[in-house]
Design an enzyme around this catalytic site. Structure first.
Site, PDB file in Angstrom:
ATOM      1  CG  ASP A   6      -1.913   1.029   0.865  1.00 38.21           C
ATOM      2  OD1 ASP A   6      -1.654   1.406  -0.485  1.00 38.21           O
ATOM      3  OD2 ASP A   6      -2.606   1.631   2.050  1.00 38.21           O
ATOM      4  CB  THR A   7       1.952   3.551  -2.459  1.00 36.36           C
ATOM      5  OG1 THR A   7       2.481   2.568  -2.621  1.00 36.36           O
ATOM      6  CG2 THR A   7       2.708   4.789  -2.906  1.00 36.36           C
ATOM      7  N   GLY A  15      -0.759   7.438 -11.265  1.00 40.06           N
ATOM      8  CA  GLY A  15      -0.969   8.248 -10.125  1.00 40.06           C
ATOM      9  C   GLY A  15      -0.676   9.688 -10.233  1.00 40.06           C
ATOM     10  CE1 TYR A  16      -2.309  12.659  -5.601  1.00 40.65           C
ATOM     11  CE2 TYR A  16      -2.125  10.096  -5.787  1.00 40.65           C
ATOM     12  CZ  TYR A  16      -2.687  11.522  -5.381  1.00 40.65           C
ATOM     13  OH  TYR A  16      -4.691  11.043  -4.721  1.00 40.65           O
ATOM     14  CE  LYS A  76       7.156   5.995  -9.746  1.00 43.74           C
ATOM     15  NZ  LYS A  76       5.702   5.290 -10.209  1.00 43.74           N
ATOM     16  CG  HIS A 136       7.154   5.543  -3.416  1.00 46.41           C
ATOM     17  ND1 HIS A 136       8.036   5.938  -4.522  1.00 46.41           N
ATOM     18  CD2 HIS A 136       6.022   4.782  -3.892  1.00 46.41           C
ATOM     19  CE1 HIS A 136       6.885   5.991  -5.264  1.00 46.41           C
ATOM     20  NE2 HIS A 136       5.994   5.184  -5.314  1.00 46.41           N
ATOM     21  NE  ARG A 137       4.311   0.073  -5.808  1.00 49.58           N
ATOM     22  CZ  ARG A 137       3.755   1.276  -5.637  1.00 49.58           C
ATOM     23  NH1 ARG A 137       4.799   1.738  -7.079  1.00 49.58           N
ATOM     24  NH2 ARG A 137       3.034   1.943  -5.741  1.00 49.58           N
TER      25      ARG A 137
END
Ligand code: ITT
Length: 192
Positions: free
Chosen positions: A69-70, A150-151, A172, A177-178
């Site tokens: 979950d992000t 997404g963002y 990326k 984060h991921r």
């Protein structure tokens, strides 16, 4: 090759994570396993949601699986949209509407600090393990780029002048984060 179920219906995420895991792991989605309903995500935190999704699958399949979950946590908005990132503007996953709302809420705001945070919950041999990945950055004044999802068109990671949506998938993944959370997952899986 090790098969493992990844509890996502987001095709972008799936390809990002498959690229990070490499050829030693073959990812299956819930749909590949005959699970077609939406997996509930009703917890109040990213950890809670990741855990809820992986347990949901494990309870049904009894097989090794993980879920992530992000959230995008914006300092000036008190950490919002955070756990509400998918449904910030509407009930659905409307990326364009979410980005418009974020820009509106950031109008005239000087402090643009933000971070993406991912939590992965892995259930392997019946035991749960959590992994976290964070990337710090800032919210752009307008959208740029069309890669990612997404963002991404609004997020400029620290040390860069362009948004995630202006980077290739590999660029990326190397700093995201991921990417960071999955690296921890891979190190753990390879050490077993
Ligand atoms: P699943 O639950 O099916 O995996 P999701 O799209 O709901 O897919 P998350 O709950 O993890 O995924 O993410 C919530 C939202 O955060 C997501 O809808 C995007 O808007 C945003 N998001 C997640 N990861 C992102 C990324 O790498 N770049 C940009 N936005 C991201």
């Amino acid at each position: 090759m090790t098969e493992i179920i990844f509890a996502t219906n987001n095709a972008h995420k799936l390809s990002e994570v498959q690229a990070l895991l490499g050829d030693n792991f073959h990812l299956l989605t819930p749909r590949d396993c005959g699970i077609t309903e939406d997996i509930p995500e009703t917890a109040a935190t990213l950890d809670g949601n990741a855990s809820q999704k992986s347990h949901y699958l494990y309870d049904r399949m009894g097989k090794n699986c993980f879920a992530d979950d992000t959230g995008l946590e914006v300092e000036a908005l008190g950490g919002e949209p955070g756990v509400h990132s998918a449904r910030y503007a509407t009930d659905g996953h409307d990326f364009a509407a979410n980005n418009r709302l974020l820009l509106k809420n950031m109008e005239g705001v000087k402090n643009r600090r933000a971070r993406f945070r991912t939590v992965i919950s892995l259930i392997i041999d019946g035991e749960e393990h959590l992994f976290e990945g964070i990337v710090e950055g800032r919210i752009a004044e307008s959208e740029s780029g069309c890669e990612g999802f997404g963002y991404d068109p609004l997020f400029i990671p620290d040390g860069h002048d362009c948004t995630f949506a202006e980077m290739s998938a590999d660029e990326k993944n190397a700093i995201s984060h991921r990417g960071r959370a999955v690296q921890k997952l891979v190190t753990f899986l390879k050490s077993r």
